[in-house]
Design an enzyme around this catalytic site. Structure first.
Site, PDB file in Angstrom:
ATOM      1  CG  ASP A  55     -60.582  13.870  33.727  1.00  0.00           C
ATOM      2  OD1 ASP A  55     -59.379  12.929  33.785  1.00  0.00           O
ATOM      3  OD2 ASP A  55     -61.623  13.238  33.248  1.00  0.00           O
ATOM      4  CG  ASN A 163     -60.836   8.787  63.327  1.00  0.00           C
ATOM      5  OD1 ASN A 163     -60.320   8.632  64.318  1.00  0.00           O
ATOM      6  ND2 ASN A 163     -62.057   8.905  62.727  1.00  0.00           N
ATOM      7  NE  ARG A 251     -56.068  18.070  56.457  1.00  0.00           N
ATOM      8  CZ  ARG A 251     -57.380  17.379  56.790  1.00  0.00           C
ATOM      9  NH1 ARG A 251     -57.515  16.017  56.598  1.00  0.00           N
ATOM     10  NH2 ARG A 251     -58.297  18.260  56.986  1.00  0.00           N
ATOM     11  CG  ASP A 253     -59.383  13.357  58.057  1.00  0.00           C
ATOM     12  OD1 ASP A 253     -59.517  14.636  57.763  1.00  0.00           O
ATOM     13  OD2 ASP A 253     -60.182  12.339  58.286  1.00  0.00           O
ATOM     14  CD  GLU A 281     -59.883  17.978  60.272  1.00  0.00           C
ATOM     15  OE1 GLU A 281     -61.196  18.438  59.775  1.00  0.00           O
ATOM     16  OE2 GLU A 281     -59.909  16.830  60.486  1.00  0.00           O
ATOM     17  CG  HIS A 351     -61.625  19.941  52.589  1.00  0.00           C
ATOM     18  ND1 HIS A 351     -60.928  20.493  53.160  1.00  0.00           N
ATOM     19  CD2 HIS A 351     -61.670  18.673  52.855  1.00  0.00           C
ATOM     20  CE1 HIS A 351     -60.335  19.659  53.987  1.00  0.00           C
ATOM     21  NE2 HIS A 351     -60.879  18.313  53.892  1.00  0.00           N
ATOM     22  CG  ASP A 352     -63.701  19.964  56.058  1.00  0.00           C
ATOM     23  OD1 ASP A 352     -64.159  19.038  55.225  1.00  0.00           O
ATOM     24  OD2 ASP A 352     -62.627  19.474  56.678  1.00  0.00           O
ATOM     25  CG  ASP A 396     -68.994  18.397  52.606  1.00  0.00           C
ATOM     26  OD1 ASP A 396     -69.252  17.755  51.426  1.00  0.00           O
ATOM     27  OD2 ASP A 396     -68.528  17.969  53.585  1.00  0.00           O
TER      28      ASP A 396
HETATM   29  C1  NOJ Z   1     -62.129  16.038  58.224  1.00  0.00           C
HETATM   30  C2  NOJ Z   1     -62.054  16.479  56.683  1.00  0.00           C
HETATM   31  O1  NOJ Z   1     -61.393  17.374  56.337  1.00  0.00           O
HETATM   32  C3  NOJ Z   1     -63.207  16.019  56.403  1.00  0.00           C
HETATM   33  O2  NOJ Z   1     -63.519  16.413  54.948  1.00  0.00           O
HETATM   34  C4  NOJ Z   1     -63.781  14.749  56.452  1.00  0.00           C
HETATM   35  O3  NOJ Z   1     -65.040  14.174  56.121  1.00  0.00           O
HETATM   36  C5  NOJ Z   1     -63.593  14.275  57.926  1.00  0.00           C
HETATM   37  N1  NOJ Z   1     -62.465  14.799  58.619  1.00  0.00           N
HETATM   38  C6  NOJ Z   1     -63.685  12.763  57.942  1.00  0.00           C
HETATM   39  O4  NOJ Z   1     -62.379  12.115  57.387  1.00  0.00           O
HETATM   40 CA    CA Z   2     -59.563  11.059  35.211  1.00  0.00          CA
END
Ligand code: NOJ
Ligand code: CA
Ligand code: NOJ
Length: 710
Positions: A55, A163, A251, A253, A281, A351-352, A396
């Site tokens: 932050d 998407n 990148r 999604d 991805e 992150h997934d 997550d």
């Molecule tokens: C894949 C992303 O990496 C994930 O974190 C996200 O929630 C879904 N796509 C939907 O955007």
């Molecule tokens: Ca901030």
């Protein structure tokens, strides 16, 4: 390092007449420079969940129910000012990182999603793709971050999610904003009463097929209909706005959830103006080949995140449910399946999925070992923020914790900082082959080579067992080699004898070492061509080694291309005016060396996405419908390159015996084609009668409805 940077030199042009332009003073761009935005094989990416990093400006923190630093599903305050601060203090560059992938910067839904009690801190709930997410900062803050990054030799990759918008569909819940989409403040459409067809309206996807994944919504996220001309134009203009500011890569999604034909038309439109690296991805749970995923990586025009590689490292070094031999076998398989394995993006966590530290039951050694693998393997390595600080976290949102420290002395940070810079100096890491030299369940010793550059890497994942390494042979020239990790993972110096035999040594428990041979004197050798598709006139980048300091020639087939820039490691050329098709690119260096690159796809012209419907196409069991025609985009009449498999099970679009498919075709072009029925063995039944003839739209998206001629 260039004394006089290209951009600086060009800025002088305005003040001078063209003839006084000091050509000789401009040094040509090398593959390792920040201005090489097309290829990332010499880069190391650092992935940041912007909200969770730092932050830097509390004045932009959202107010109300979406903000709570102690709730993992709400905004925590991280922003572009925080990233800028860390760029300036050297946290990334001292680690050897040369690119940052940040959360999607676009304006998101700024109220709680009632169906999962979550805020849009992750950036995946777009609302206005032309505006900035105010929690991350202003457009000026974004520009400052970009300019600061470039000044420090860092590229910026943005996440982008074309998407969908936000959740609009979940039984028992109402969504106040109804997935609404805005264009720089103007309402475009929302999910219910969607009179303009901005969204697809199928139920949630069950992920059972590519068709189901493409046209159904993901967990109720309002699924954008990219085949709608308004949406198509919106997404092209929106990404242009960010790229015009100086963004260096994208990148994308959820590429498995959008029509591939639309995506090819979108990236082709981007490449006409911006030669940037784009990777998608395609979520994949295992290490096996998914032919649809591989087809996407090889033909869509964008690279992919390499989930197969990630899962292989996670299985072998993280959970130890597979052997190091299994890991090597996945490396061999992916190298065979991907047309350009060095252009795919690798990682060990994100992150997934659970953080590597959690996966390995908090064994820091395993994290370090995995980084040694990642940073020496083929593909573009990506470090997930905080894993270099040994952050933990399972599924997550636990894997998206705040940065708790910026300690530059962790062993992981040290490992990365020693190996990452080698990717810029040793071409074996950026473009080389991968060959196993010694393997058992715990140990993988493998070698990468490109021309005369060689890198030999040894990883022992087992902290408790040492192995005597005998019978090891290498292509490192005779001599003795120190560990590039300076022994921080107990690596030792090895001695290579005249026949390439390495003197016996003991690889101790948990030991890792990297030995390199780097030469500046290379034969002409092409590493990558980026991107892999384009239309005549586009500038593309050919990277590698040994092109020579003075300009040679480049040919597409027999046609010579105009050279825009030429250095020993990077050539920029314009795709010449040739017919659409696959071309062998030949580089002839002024010093007499030459090399070729096969299968570069020249598109017929600027692309438009078009939906082809064919009615009454009754098939036998095992047969599917494809389209094949007289242009490269339709396979040049070669049924092996026919486009499909067509779909037939989407209620709101078409169902059997009507089939449909979304295809990227050249704009304003008269095309001839036929539909074919093909089975898995490749047996083909052609339509009878004359070819279908159609002139494609010049702009927007097209629709064609045909009857199958029996
Ligand atoms: C894949 C992303 O990496 C994930 O974190 C996200 O929630 C879904 N796509 C939907 O955007
Ligand atoms: Ca901030
Ligand atoms: C209208 C809506 O309020 C919404 O915020 C939209 O994105 C734009 N204006 C501006 O932010």
């Amino acid at each position: 390092m260039n004394i006089l940077k290209k951009a600086g030199a060009l800025a002088l042009v305005g003040a001078m007449t063209l003839s006084s332009f000091p050509i000789a003073a401009v040094e040509a761009k090398e593959d390792s420079e920040v201005s090489n935005t097309a290829g990332y094989s010499t880069d190391v990416i650092y992935q940041i969940v912007t909200d969770r990093f730092l932050d830097g400006d509390s004045s932009n923190n959202p107010s109300g129910s979406i903000f709570d630093k102690y709730d993992m599903k709400k905004y925590h305050g991280g922003d572009w000012a925080g990233i800028t601060q860390k760029i300036n203090d050297g946290y990334f560059t001292n680690m050897g990182v040369t690119a940052l992938w940040i959360s999607s910067p676009v304006e998101n839904l700024m109220i709680m999603d009632p169906s999962n009690n979550c805020a849009s801190y992750h950036g995946y709930w777009g609302k206005d793709f032309f505006r900035a997410n105010s929690a991350f900062g202003t457009m000026d803050d974004f520009q400052t971050m970009l300019d600061t990054a470039h000044a420090h030799g860092l590229k910026i990759v943005i996440d982008f999610a074309p998407n969908h918008t936000s959740t609009a569909e979940y039984k028992g819940y109402t969504f106040p904003e109804d997935g609404a989409l805005y264009r720089d403040g103007e309402f475009v459409g929302s999910f219910t009463n969607d009179t303009q067809g901005i969204f697809n309206h199928e139920q949630w996807t069950d992920f059972s097929s590519l068709e189901n994944s493409t046209y159904h919504s993901m967990y109720g996220l309002a699924d954008l209909n990219q085949m709608n001309s308004t949406v198509d134009g919106y997404l092209k203009d929106a990404i242009d706005q960010w790229l015009d500011m100086g963004v260096d890569g994208i990148r994308v999604d959820a590429v498995k959830h959008m029509p591939q034909g639309w995506q090819t038309n979108w990236v082709s439109d981007i490449y006409e103006e911006h030669n940037v690296f784009i990777f998608g991805e395609w979520y994949n749970g295992g290490t096996g080949n998914d032919p649809e995923m591989t087809n996407f990586a090889n033909n869509s025009g964008m690279s992919l995140l390499d989930f197969r590689y990630a899962n292989a490292v996670r299985n072998a070094i993280g959970e130890e449910t597979a052997t190091m031999d299994d890991l090597y076998n996945v490396m061999v398989a992916t190298e065979n399946d991907f047309k350009e394995v060095n252009d795919q993006v690798t990682f060990i966590d994100n992150h997934d999925m659970s953080r590597f530290m959690t996966l390995s039951k908090s064994n820091q050694n395993n994290v370090n070992q995995a980084y040694v693998m990642l940073l020496t393997s083929r593909g573009v390595p990506t470090i997930y923020y905080g894993s270099e600080q040994y952050l933990t976290g399972g599924a997550d949102p636990e894997n998206r914790g705040d940065m708790t420290s910026f300690n530059t002395n962790t062993t992981a940070y040290q490992v990365i900082s020693k190996l990452a810079p080698l990717r810029k100096t040793n071409a074996a890491l950026s473009y080389g082959t991968s060959v196993e030299k010694w393997v058992n369940d715990d140990v993988l010793i493998y070698e990468r080579q490109f021309g005369n550059d060689v890198v030999l890497t040894a990883v022992n994942r087992n902290d408790n067992v040492s192995y005597d390494i005998t019978g090891l042979y290498t292509d490192l020239p005779a001599g003795s080699y120190n560990d590039e990790l300076d022994g921080i993972l107990n690596g030792e110096t090895i001695r290579v004898n005249a026949n390439g035999a390495v003197s016996n040594f003991t690889l101790n428990g948990g030991e890792c070492a990297v030995w390199t041979y780097t030469t500046n004197d290379q034969d002409t050798n092409i590493g990558n061509v980026d991107p892999g598709i384009g239309v005549s006139g586009n500038t593309i980048a050919i990277s590698g080694r040994g092109f020579g300091a003075s300009q040679g020639t480049v040919k597409f087939g027999k046609t010579e291309a105009t050279v825009v820039d030429w250095s020993d490691s990077l050539i920029e050329v314009q795709i010449p005016a040739v017919a659409g098709g696959e071309y062998t690119i030949t580089v002839n260096s002024a010093n007499g060396g030459s090399d070729t690159f096969d299968g570069f796809k020249v598109l017929t012209g600027s692309q438009v996405a078009t939906r082809f419907y064919v009615n009454n196409a009754e098939t036998e069991y095992g047969q599917s419908v494809f389209i094949v025609g007289n242009i490269e985009e339709l396979g040049n009449w070669n049924p092996d390159k026919a486009v499909g498999t067509f779909f037939n099970s989407t209620g709101s679009i078409a169902t059997y015996p009507t089939w449909f498919f979304d295809v990227s075709v050249p704009a304003g072009t008269r095309i001839e084609y036929k539909y074919i029925k093909k089975d898995a063995a490749g047996n083909v039944v052609w339509e009878s009668g004359a070819n279908h003839v159609y002139t494609t739209v010049t702009d927007g998206t097209g629709i064609v409805v045909d009857n199958f001629n029996k």
